[in-house]
Design an enzyme around this catalytic site. Structure first.
Site, PDB file in Angstrom:
ATOM      1  N   SER A 131      -7.058 -14.791 -31.635  1.00  0.00           N
ATOM      2  CA  SER A 131      -8.420 -15.233 -31.935  1.00  0.00           C
ATOM      3  C   SER A 131      -9.165 -14.246 -32.820  1.00  0.00           C
ATOM      4  O   SER A 131      -8.993 -13.028 -32.709  1.00  0.00           O
ATOM      5  CB  SER A 131      -9.193 -15.415 -30.620  1.00  0.00           C
ATOM      6  OG  SER A 131     -10.578 -15.575 -30.842  1.00  0.00           O
ATOM      7  N   GLU A 133     -12.079 -13.496 -32.393  1.00  0.00           N
ATOM      8  CA  GLU A 133     -12.945 -12.711 -31.510  1.00  0.00           C
ATOM      9  C   GLU A 133     -12.387 -11.298 -31.302  1.00  0.00           C
ATOM     10  O   GLU A 133     -13.126 -10.384 -30.941  1.00  0.00           O
ATOM     11  CB  GLU A 133     -13.099 -13.408 -30.161  1.00  0.00           C
ATOM     12  CG  GLU A 133     -13.980 -14.647 -30.189  1.00  0.00           C
ATOM     13  CD  GLU A 133     -15.461 -14.326 -30.343  1.00  0.00           C
ATOM     14  OE1 GLU A 133     -15.895 -13.260 -29.865  1.00  0.00           O
ATOM     15  OE2 GLU A 133     -16.179 -15.143 -30.947  1.00  0.00           O
ATOM     16  N   TYR A 154     -12.738 -11.727 -22.933  1.00  0.00           N
ATOM     17  CA  TYR A 154     -11.836 -12.679 -23.579  1.00  0.00           C
ATOM     18  C   TYR A 154     -11.153 -12.033 -24.784  1.00  0.00           C
ATOM     19  O   TYR A 154      -9.936 -12.112 -24.944  1.00  0.00           O
ATOM     20  CB  TYR A 154     -12.608 -13.922 -24.024  1.00  0.00           C
ATOM     21  CG  TYR A 154     -11.840 -14.809 -24.974  1.00  0.00           C
ATOM     22  CD1 TYR A 154     -10.794 -15.607 -24.526  1.00  0.00           C
ATOM     23  CD2 TYR A 154     -12.158 -14.850 -26.335  1.00  0.00           C
ATOM     24  CE1 TYR A 154     -10.083 -16.422 -25.397  1.00  0.00           C
ATOM     25  CE2 TYR A 154     -11.461 -15.655 -27.211  1.00  0.00           C
ATOM     26  CZ  TYR A 154     -10.427 -16.439 -26.738  1.00  0.00           C
ATOM     27  OH  TYR A 154      -9.722 -17.235 -27.610  1.00  0.00           O
TER      28      TYR A 154
END
Length: 343
Positions: A131, A133, A154
């Site tokens: 990801s 992120e 996460y």
């Protein structure tokens, strides 16, 4: 016989589009789903095949990424040619509230799958859904060489999983790859994600079903693309001669406010009349600016996005409006039938 593929997270947005793609390419597709008291298979109902049908090519298996023994048995039994690992606790805000669970499923779940492939001896190619992120507060634009600076449980879990894929590739010669996907959306996006929350609220406000939309940080900038195009990249990554890691994104970034403006504008609504800021929707640590440098993917995978930001928002808004109008129509029909029966 075509290839066999296993998809974790097959009932999610990406999993459903990937299953469609692989079935169209002649694959036999196996999907891992969690057992619960209610079914969550809406996104794949249109491609579901009863196992009693002649020569079915879609099979669903109950399981959980927290149970290593079952995962190993499943890998050995199915003998997949390709494994697409999309399953995870993937909501950033929830990861702050459930950090331990997020680590167990999103990080260690990946290790369990890699170990299952290694121990079983199955020669499967492995795709890890990494990801954007993971980049967190790293300067934009971000590419495969940009250091990770995760800003949530996460993101930290995804960084762990990323490095486990790299380690298994180098230590055990597994064909294991990371696809570092930047934000990608569609009409199948889950309702707790901000993009879907925005487009559905705009449609509900248009129909008089909602009066206010509460949001958090409107200044966060994201690189948003169209999910069906991103599963093409996932497949392409596993078709290469050598395993490698790839950034997938549009190279164009927009604020949450811009997403709101486009969604409400598509329905001729003044967003400022309906949107309010609620501090509870701010993250403990914010990620301010994500922008993909996907030049490697364009060169090696020959992949590049086609759907623009404005087209993406319009697709989502129109789908939500259509679904709500159909639901409202059905409710009106039911009310009419009830009134008729009472006379």
């Amino acid at each position: 016989m075509g290839k066999k593929a296993l998809i974790t997270g097959i009932t999610g947005q990406d999993g459903s589009y990937l299953a469609e793609l692989l079935l169209n390419k002649g694959y036999e597709v196996h999907g891992l789903i969690r057992r619960s008291s209610s079914f969550n298979t809406e996104r794949i109902e249109h491609i579901y095949q009863d196992p009693h049908e002649p020569q079915p090519r879609l099979f669903l298996h109950y399981g959980d990424l927290s149970v290593s023994g079952h995962i190993t048995e499943m890998i050995y039994t199915i003998q997949p040619d390709e494994v697409y690992h999309l399953g995870a606790q993937s909501h950033v805000k929830v990861s702050f509230e459930m950090p331990e669970y997020t680590g167990d499923i999103t990080a260690i779940g990946t290790t369990r799958l890699l170990e299952a492939i290694r121990k079983s001896g199955v020669k499967a190619r492995f795709y890890q859904a990494s990801s954007s992120e993971m980049y967190g507060s790293a300067p934009a634009p971000q590419n495969e060489q940009t250091p990770f600076e995760p800003r949530s449980p996460y993101a930290a879990a995804k960084v762990y999983a990323y490095w486990m894929v790299r380690n298994y590739r180098e230590a055990y010669c597994l064909f294991a790859c990371n696809g570092i996907l930047f934000n990608h959306e569609s009409s199948r996006r889950g309702e707790t994600f901000v993009t879907k929350k925005i487009t559905k609220a705009a449609a509900r406000i248009k129909l008089g079903l909602q009066t206010t939309l509460y949001l958090g940080n409107l200044d966060s900038k994201r690189d948003w693309g169209y999910a069906p195009e991103y599963v093409d990249a996932m497949w392409a990554i596993l078709q290469q001669d050598k395993p490698d890691d790839f950034v997938i994104g549009t190279g164009e970034s927009h604020t949450v406010k811009e997403f709101v403006q486009e969604a409400f504008s598509a329905l001729d609504i003044d967003w400022e009349e309906y949107v309010k800021i609620d501090p509870q929707y701010f993250r403990p640590t914010e990620v301010n600016y994500l922008l993909a440098d996907a030049s490697k993917s364009k060169k090696i995978l020959d992949w590049q996005p086609k759907v623009t930001f404005k087209e993406l928002v319009k697709i989502m808004v129109e789908a939500d409006l259509r679904d709500l109008e159909e639901m409202k129509h059905c409710q009106d029909v039911v009310k009419t039938l009830i009134k008729s029966a009472q006379k």
